[in-house]
Design a protein around this motif. Sequence first.
Motif, mmCIF file in Angstrom:
data_model
loop_
_atom_site.group_PDB
_atom_site.id
_atom_site.type_symbol
_atom_site.label_atom_id
_atom_site.label_comp_id
_atom_site.label_asym_id
_atom_site.label_seq_id
_atom_site.Cartn_x
_atom_site.Cartn_y
_atom_site.Cartn_z
ATOM 1 N N LEU A 38 52.993 35.156 41.605
ATOM 2 C CA LEU A 38 51.638 34.968 41.082
ATOM 3 C C LEU A 38 51.660 34.678 39.585
ATOM 4 N N VAL A 39 52.469 35.474 38.894
ATOM 5 C CA VAL A 39 52.403 35.446 37.436
ATOM 6 C C VAL A 39 53.136 34.237 36.875
ATOM 7 N N SER A 40 54.250 33.889 37.504
ATOM 8 C CA SER A 40 55.105 32.870 36.902
ATOM 9 C C SER A 40 54.485 31.486 36.963
ATOM 10 N N LYS A 41 53.585 31.269 37.900
ATOM 11 C CA LYS A 41 53.053 29.904 37.984
ATOM 12 C C LYS A 41 51.852 29.701 37.062
ATOM 13 N N ARG A 42 51.549 30.705 36.278
ATOM 14 C CA ARG A 42 50.413 30.554 35.365
ATOM 15 C C ARG A 42 50.871 29.963 34.044
ATOM 16 N N ASP A 43 49.966 29.170 33.457
ATOM 17 C CA ASP A 43 50.290 28.549 32.185
ATOM 18 C C ASP A 43 50.389 29.612 31.096
ATOM 19 N N GLU A 44 50.906 29.179 29.959
ATOM 20 C CA GLU A 44 51.056 30.122 28.846
ATOM 21 C C GLU A 44 49.707 30.560 28.303
ATOM 22 N N ASN A 45 48.809 29.604 28.150
ATOM 23 C CA ASN A 45 47.574 29.952 27.447
ATOM 24 C C ASN A 45 46.381 30.132 28.394
ATOM 25 N N VAL A 46 46.608 30.855 29.437
ATOM 26 C CA VAL A 46 45.486 31.237 30.291
ATOM 27 C C VAL A 46 45.304 32.738 30.144
ATOM 28 N N CYS A 47 44.256 33.284 30.784
ATOM 29 C CA CYS A 47 43.989 34.695 30.551
ATOM 30 C C CYS A 47 45.049 35.568 31.218
ATOM 31 N N ASN A 48 45.149 36.776 30.756
ATOM 32 C CA ASN A 48 46.231 37.656 31.191
ATOM 33 C C ASN A 48 45.841 38.554 32.355
ATOM 34 N N PHE A 49 44.758 38.255 32.996
ATOM 35 C CA PHE A 49 44.331 39.077 34.128
ATOM 36 C C PHE A 49 44.434 38.288 35.411
ATOM 37 N N LEU A 50 44.777 39.015 36.446
ATOM 38 C CA LEU A 50 44.883 38.383 37.753
ATOM 39 C C LEU A 50 44.321 39.359 38.752
ATOM 40 N N GLU A 51 43.475 38.876 39.605
ATOM 41 C CA GLU A 51 43.014 39.805 40.624
ATOM 42 C C GLU A 51 44.119 39.990 41.659
ATOM 43 N N GLY A 52 44.662 41.172 41.667
ATOM 44 C CA GLY A 52 45.820 41.438 42.518
ATOM 45 C C GLY A 52 45.457 41.418 43.985
ATOM 46 N N GLY A 53 44.292 41.907 44.285
ATOM 47 C CA GLY A 53 43.829 41.890 45.666
ATOM 48 C C GLY A 53 44.723 42.680 46.592
ATOM 49 N N LEU A 54 45.415 41.969 47.449
ATOM 50 C CA LEU A 54 46.142 42.625 48.531
ATOM 51 C C LEU A 54 47.429 43.284 48.042
ATOM 52 N N LEU A 55 47.809 42.961 46.828
ATOM 53 C CA LEU A 55 49.142 43.345 46.400
ATOM 54 C C LEU A 55 49.409 44.841 46.503
ATOM 55 N N ILE A 56 48.767 45.607 45.660
ATOM 56 C CA ILE A 56 48.925 47.057 45.737
ATOM 57 C C ILE A 56 47.531 47.641 45.874
ATOM 58 N N GLY A 57 47.332 48.467 46.851
ATOM 59 C CA GLY A 57 46.028 49.122 46.934
ATOM 60 C C GLY A 57 44.952 48.148 47.339
ATOM 61 N N GLY A 58 43.813 48.204 46.909
ATOM 62 C CA GLY A 58 42.751 47.333 47.407
ATOM 63 C C GLY A 58 42.309 46.318 46.406
ATOM 64 N N SER A 59 41.124 45.820 46.629
ATOM 65 C CA SER A 59 40.576 44.770 45.781
ATOM 66 C C SER A 59 40.162 45.334 44.426
#
Lengths: 209, 1145
Positions: A38-59
């Motif tokens: 998820l993280v690696s495909k983001r550009d350098e100058n985009v925001c630092n938040f990602l909705e993890g969703g299913l990853l750990i725990g819930g939404s």
Amino acid sequence: MIKAILIFNNHGKPRLSKFYQPYSEDTQQQIIRETFHLVSKRDENVCNFLEGGLLIGGSDNKLIYRHYATLYFVFCVDSSESELGILDLIQVFVETLDKCFENVCELDLIFHVDKVHNILAEMVMGGMVLETNMNEIVTQIDAQNKLEKSEQITYTGLFCIGQDFSRAGLAGAPARAVSAVKNMNLPEIPRNINIGDISIKVPNLPSFK
Amino acid sequence: MALRMVKGSIDRMFDKNLQDLVRGIRNHKEDEAKYISQCIDEIKQELKQDSIAVKANAVCKLTYLQMLGYDISWAAFNIIEVMSASKFTFKRIGYLAASQCFHEGTDVIMLTTNQIRKDLSSPSQHDTGVALTGLSCFVTPDLARDLANDIMTLMSHTKPYIRKKAVLIMYKVFLKHPESLRPAFPRLKEKLEDPDPGVQSAAVNVICELARRNPKNYLSLAPLFFKLMTSSTNNWVLIKIIKLFGALTPLEPRLGKKLIEPLTNLIHSTSAMSLLYECVNTVIAVLISLSSGMPNHSASIQLCVQKLRILIEDSDQNLKYLGLLAMSKILKTHPKSVQSHKDLILQCLDDKDESIRLRALDLLYGMVSKKSLMEIVKKLMAHVDKAEGTTYRDELLTKIIDICSQSNYQHITNFEWYISILVELTRLEGTRHGHLIAAQMLDVAIRVKAIRKFAVAQMSVLLDSAPLVASSTQRNGICEVLYAAAWICGEFSEHLQEPQRTLEAMLRPKVTTLPGHIQAVYVQNVLKLYASILQQEEQAGQPEAAQQATQLLLERLPQFVQSADLEVQERASCILQLVKHVQKLQAKAVPVAEELSALFAGELNPVAPKAQKKVPVPEGLDLDAWINEPPSDSDSEDERPKAMFHEEEQRHAKPRQAEVDEEELARRREARRQEQASNPFYIKSSPSPHKRYQDAPGVEHIPVVQIDLSVPLKVPGLPLSEQYVKLEEERRHRQKLEKDKRKKRKKEKRGRRRHGSLPTESDEDIAPAQQVDIVTEEMPENALPSDEDDKDPNDPYRALDIDLDKPLADSEKLPVLKHRNAQAPKPPEKEDVPVVEKKSKKPKKKEKTHKERSRKREEGRKKSTQKKKKHKKEKEERGKDKKSKKRRPEREEATEPVQNGAPQEEPLPPMSSYCPLAENAYVKMTYDVQGSLQEDSQVTVSVILENHSRSLLKNMELSVLDSLNTKMARPEGSSVHDGVPVPFQLPPGVSNEAQFVFSVQSIVMAQKLKGTLSFIAKDEDGATQEKLDFKLHFSCSSYLLTTPCCSDAFAKLLESGDLSVSSIKVDGISMSFQNLLARICFHHHFSVVERVDSCASMYSRSIQGHHVCLLVKKGESSVSVDGKCSDATMLGNLLEEVKGTLAQC
């Protein structure tokens, strides 16, 4: 609550993983892989938040990360944490590492993951922020190191060998890794997320190379 | 390798440390797994060695391997060994490994309890710290229960470093052992005002986490937090508190009103963006909670929106993201204030950051209006074309559909436009959401009757277009729209311009490449189409054309009969036979169209998704009853009881059904009627949709505007939605002119158009082009309103939903560690002595935990069968509890279980504070005296009256001879000689408790009061007047109130020096020290301040504010009690009383 703290490099190799909820080793690896994806495909100058969703725990959960040269520092937190606060915490973490390792680089993390854990333990405990003041953290780490040294005196003979090896380990690290670390540039960190008067200064960390 | 050979045998233990391992792994890139398994073998060897240093080194390496995904749980025992090393260096390695791999399922974890306890009480703060850190990661319910008390003690440690860790870990303890929350909470609360900011921050952290899950229990802390918020300068703390308020405000609107001002001040003053953002968030939460009552906060909303705009305009992507996130919260309640920033949000759609675009999309959903819908969707369509990456494009697609279809197509004024948008969306390649588009097409075509003609025209074009069908070969979701297209063309075939052409298109050989379920719809609808063609041709008198169509079907259908899909095959075979039959009839020139169309007569109505669930069970239907008795496969013995049970159940079921039905149904029907009346989409005037269709199937019946002839109904090729945008604009313009004209004519006639079916802000003027004649979804008659509670019963935080304001019960105190006699010698510093503290105990008048209570209640019920006074029930039972307790034979714990240091709570012998007062043949009286918490110089005497005669006792009255010092409180207007009536009667065998209040002037001496209970005893033989004399004894202890005291305050008190001293000594005591203390606590209302081994300090306070401090020491068989009190006489009397109690031990 902080659910997990992950550090991995640009190729997704884990450098530190700390889960504050029990997961099996396989799940942990899968989480690290997915987070990296998820993280690696983001550009350098985009925001630092990602909705993890299913990853750990819930939404309710979010991934908050920062990318320093070859390393990604990722915190997975739920909604009780302040997003900007966690960003600052990552910065404090990195600065503390920088101070404890004196110009920290990926190799320090590779070879001394136990020390990184100890530093982290002074900042975050059981998923909750314990200390945000870098000086406090460094004081504790120094005190612990001192205690460790005093204990080692009794084991001098044994430990000298160990330490020699560790030095050799660093020196003898593959040249490729060293060159990868050489040209680390820190992105400029916006000052406006500075949390007021707690001593989180957000300099540009030129020392982190 | 050569190096290793050189090394001696001791060095061999160190042949690989962590660094070597890491280096080795890096050097074995090709056969990493093999190398690591080799290393694990070495580690296993190292773990077998005796040296703890070698073991620690091995465990350290294992921790690294764990990070790489290797299971190291097999080494759990070795990890515990390393944890128990005396050296901090090794201990830390052990705890780190444990924190990384231990969890509740680790079976050896129970072995750690004592080790952790030892480390927690270690004189080195680092040992304690590392144990706390480790424990926070692997605490289990057992560990939490056993260590809760130790950790609680650490919360008052002298070092802030330990305090803050102990406070933080309490949250984990609460999660695993919810029972510890109540006893620990007072101290946690105390830590909110700790002098050390770190500890304070930790306490705020914990309480915020707790309150987030169960906010209502923490409302009482709001004033404290409010104080902290206005005084604290630590932004971390402020953020947490402000977040907490965000959770509390929905529960207490008054709090919200108070918050607005300080929060706005913070917003204005702070320079920290994080704090600003959280303030804005909480203000929004406040505004949401107030939105119903107070509309007058527009200034605050403006401020928030304005600040958020600044965030969104910032170049920092993070702020932009958060700004949009907060904006969407405002949108829910104050959409207008957000709508004015449409420009900004549309701008964000162009952002290169996908997260930001998605946030902006979310916002758009709430921002559309009738006016802006077309413009916004147009913009989104442009983005769809530009978007790379299917995920974002799919997201856009679903958003477009969401936005358009929200609340029953509320914002759509022109459905031709919408259909054309949907058709345009079908051109997207590779989307997963074909079914979504299809569902929309079906929905619109079915529910908006006026659009059917247009929809059919568009769909026939779709069916005709080759690319869609072709795309199906590339496993593509978009071909789903053909499903909708085929169904619409078939179902509404009467609107088709060129049915033959469509029929031809649906029978092309390419169709067989489509997925089965779509082919099935094709086949079925071919027949519908065929039927309508036949009808048209027969009416037009062109049997040749009809026969042509038949011929076409006969030629093409066989390709479907060969389909591998069963559904397609079956339908095709049936229809083929039908058509063959038709052909025969046609050959005889028999008109068949009527009959064939009859197959598809009637209209299909949309059914609400939940309709099936809401069908009420009709009267007399038992869904659980067997339709056919299940065949019995067991022998007859088994069968008989089953049958009996079954019959019984039926008998029960029937009357219950009837009960509900009669009035309940009528009520529900009425409620439903009313709901329909207020539903703008419900067609009220017409009797029933079904009927209407039957009466007048023609189009003219529908009160719909004739679609403007300027609108090209048959669009060559695919339509461009933009055409419709233009047309719609023109239409609106015309409409406006027309309206103006009409206005001039002074509303002669309102025309046939219904105006503004939904009054939306600012666009009421725009009437929809098609009447939004949306057929309501059908619901069964008497649908049951369902509001199921969605709460997850497995929520781990539910257990923490505990009322924290209730006083602590005896049974709730934390288990206290009992020290073995063979305890290591005391370290010199006092602060490091393993201090075991007991929670303040209030053994009397205390609520038992529910479980215990209900159990007791059961017992009570068994004992007495009659209970009359309901309002007295509670009291009565409490009385019973105590009675039953008393009746139990007193067990004395002679032997103390000696278990290997395991925490052991010695069961206390049952104690009762009720002393016998008087007894005669009728009644037995026991009483207890308690100081009143509210009033100074007042005591409450609770008297339990137990009727052990066979008579009914009534008119009971208690009269007491007042002394100068002590007076009974009587009802107003009664003289000193009057008795006070007992507010109940006592049937035989029943007991109840009455309370009387006495006021006392001086409390330094014990008092005695004489009194009489008079009553009438009534039985079958008649009534007699009886009385019973008694003497009430007010001991000095009864004037004391159990008051908890912290050790600091206690020390101060002792140092202050203005207390008089006295002491006693009692010999020959065999009771355990703990029991002894419990007795003093119980009978004399003291609380333990601190207990060290066989020495304890205790504290209590009188109702008039005297401080009483005791130091209790236990020797071999004697106990000495030193007392300090602000009044010497009182102390003397008290010590005498204590002596009396101890003498019984």
